[in-house]
Design a protein around this motif. Structure first.
Motif, mmCIF file in Angstrom:
data_model
loop_
_atom_site.group_PDB
_atom_site.id
_atom_site.type_symbol
_atom_site.label_atom_id
_atom_site.label_comp_id
_atom_site.label_asym_id
_atom_site.label_seq_id
_atom_site.Cartn_x
_atom_site.Cartn_y
_atom_site.Cartn_z
ATOM 1 N N SER A 147 85.136 53.040 68.293
ATOM 2 C CA SER A 147 84.079 52.465 69.123
ATOM 3 C C SER A 147 83.468 53.537 70.016
ATOM 4 O O SER A 147 84.126 54.517 70.382
ATOM 5 C CB SER A 147 84.631 51.334 69.993
ATOM 6 O OG SER A 147 85.529 51.838 70.968
ATOM 7 N N GLN B 281 81.572 52.427 60.950
ATOM 8 C CA GLN B 281 82.219 52.797 62.210
ATOM 9 C C GLN B 281 82.149 54.302 62.453
ATOM 10 O O GLN B 281 81.951 54.757 63.585
ATOM 11 C CB GLN B 281 83.674 52.317 62.206
ATOM 12 C CG GLN B 281 83.828 50.813 62.226
ATOM 13 C CD GLN B 281 85.282 50.383 62.289
ATOM 14 O OE1 GLN B 281 86.152 51.136 62.746
ATOM 15 N NE2 GLN B 281 85.571 49.165 61.847
ATOM 16 N N ASP C 143 90.469 53.764 66.675
ATOM 17 C CA ASP C 143 89.420 53.172 67.505
ATOM 18 C C ASP C 143 88.218 54.110 67.490
ATOM 19 O O ASP C 143 88.220 55.158 68.128
ATOM 20 C CB ASP C 143 89.902 52.950 68.938
ATOM 21 C CG ASP C 143 88.925 52.104 69.756
ATOM 22 O OD1 ASP C 143 87.745 52.006 69.356
ATOM 23 O OD2 ASP C 143 89.344 51.556 70.797
#
Length: 338
Positions: A97, A132, A95
């Motif tokens: 984010s 990302q 992850d």
């Protein structure tokens, strides 16, 4: 009391850094039984001034946090560096984010019982699209601007990809700018010299402050004990490592000791080396190897050189500098890396 450190100056990281991956169950079935308080005390009393961990390493952060709290009177927070990571959650779960990056950093502060982190890496960036990675780095830069972290960077296995990302950030991402640090693993050891081939130019073209070398035993490959079952290397490389261990035994040498000295000699004065230990004896052996290498300015004994030359040319042979697959394929264009 140990001497204080400038919390922002990672150029003063000690040559050896105490790693936390050995607190994963893959390395130790019961991580809570690792004598981490005694290991920390001995490390901090013998020149080591930094730890390196990650949320991905199971209970590692919490174990370190509890141990550091127990020795706080003798070794206050301003006498050592804490390096940790964000982004990798499980073997196949990531992850990157912005929300998770911020959450993970604050959680690490709580677990490690500190109000700031000296260095935070994105963990194993080759497993996610570059877009990302860039977003996550922007959040780390923001956390640095806020003072919650003092330095930031990235970690991973494929050296060429790590270098490509750091260079891109310096040249084309003003919101990120030059990264502070990189942690490379399994790329400077008895079997693989790729990091050494990149190091000098890499620091210059990406304006890095520090490159650390991790896993100098190549995730258990370079030792007399069997290579751990999860290791992603080829069967051919695994067989070579077994043959190297037998050859060392025939010459009254422990492969791990030889591998430690080789990696430390090759990386001496280039940057820190992260060492993973599970007990005091392993820590003392690593410190002893470093002392021997340092005292000789990186020149190994004739006997060690002979063993190394035979292992690299005759045993590893075509498998020397062999790598294993890690991560996803990354397009040449950053714009298409989504």
């Amino acid at each position: 009391m140990a001497g204080t450190v400038d919390p922002t100056d990672i150029t003063t990281l000690s040559p050896l850094i105490l790693g936390g991956a050995t607190l994963k169950q893959e390395y130790n079935e019961n991580p809570s039984q690792v004598p981490i308080v005694n290991i920390l005390k001995y490390a901090f009393s013998n020149g080591i001034n930094a730890i390196d961990t990650s949320p991905y390493y199971g209970p590692s952060e919490a174990i370190y946090g509890d141990a550091l709290d127990q020795i706080r009177d003798e070794f206050p927070r301003n006498t050592y560096f804490i390096c940790t990571k964000v982004g990798r959650i499980q073997l196949d779960e990531f992850d990157y984010s912005r929300e998770h990056v911020r959450f993970s950093v604050k959680r690490s502060c709580e677990r490690l019982r500190t109000d700031y982190l000296n260095l935070v890496y994105l963990h194993d960036i080759e497993f996610v699209p570059m877009s990302q990675t860039l977003e996550a780095l922007k959040e780390l830069k923001k956390l640095k601007d806020e003072g919650i972290i003092k330095n930031f960077g990235l970690s991973g296995y494929p050296v060429d990809y790590l270098r490509r990302v750091t260079k891109h950030c310096f040249e084309k991402e003003p919101e990120i700018g030059p990264l502070d640090a990189v942690l490379s693993y399994c790329n400077l050891n008895l079997q693989n010299m790729l990091l050494k081939h990149h190091a000098d130019e890499w620091k210059q073209d990406s304006k890095l402050k520090s490159i650390s070398n991790g896993s100098i035993l190549a995730m258990s490959l370079l030792r007399s004990q069997p290579t751990l079952s999860f290791h992603p290397c080829s069967q051919g490389l695994r067989t070579c490592a077994d043959n190297a261990a037998r050859y060392c035994e025939q010459n009254d040498t422990e492969l791990a000791d030889l591998a430690n000295k080789f990696a430390l000699s090759e990386w001496l004065n280039n940057g820190p080396t992260v060492i993973g230990v599970s007990n005091l004896d392993e820590l003392k052996a690593a410190l002893s190897s470093y002392s021997i290498v340092k005292a000789s300015n990186g020149v190994l004994s004739a006997g060690d050189k002979k063993l190394i030359e035979h292992i690299q040319s005759e045993i590893f042979g075509k498998h020397l500098n062999e790598t294993w697959p890690s991560g996803i394929e990354h397009p040449a264009s950053v714009q298409n890396s989504t």
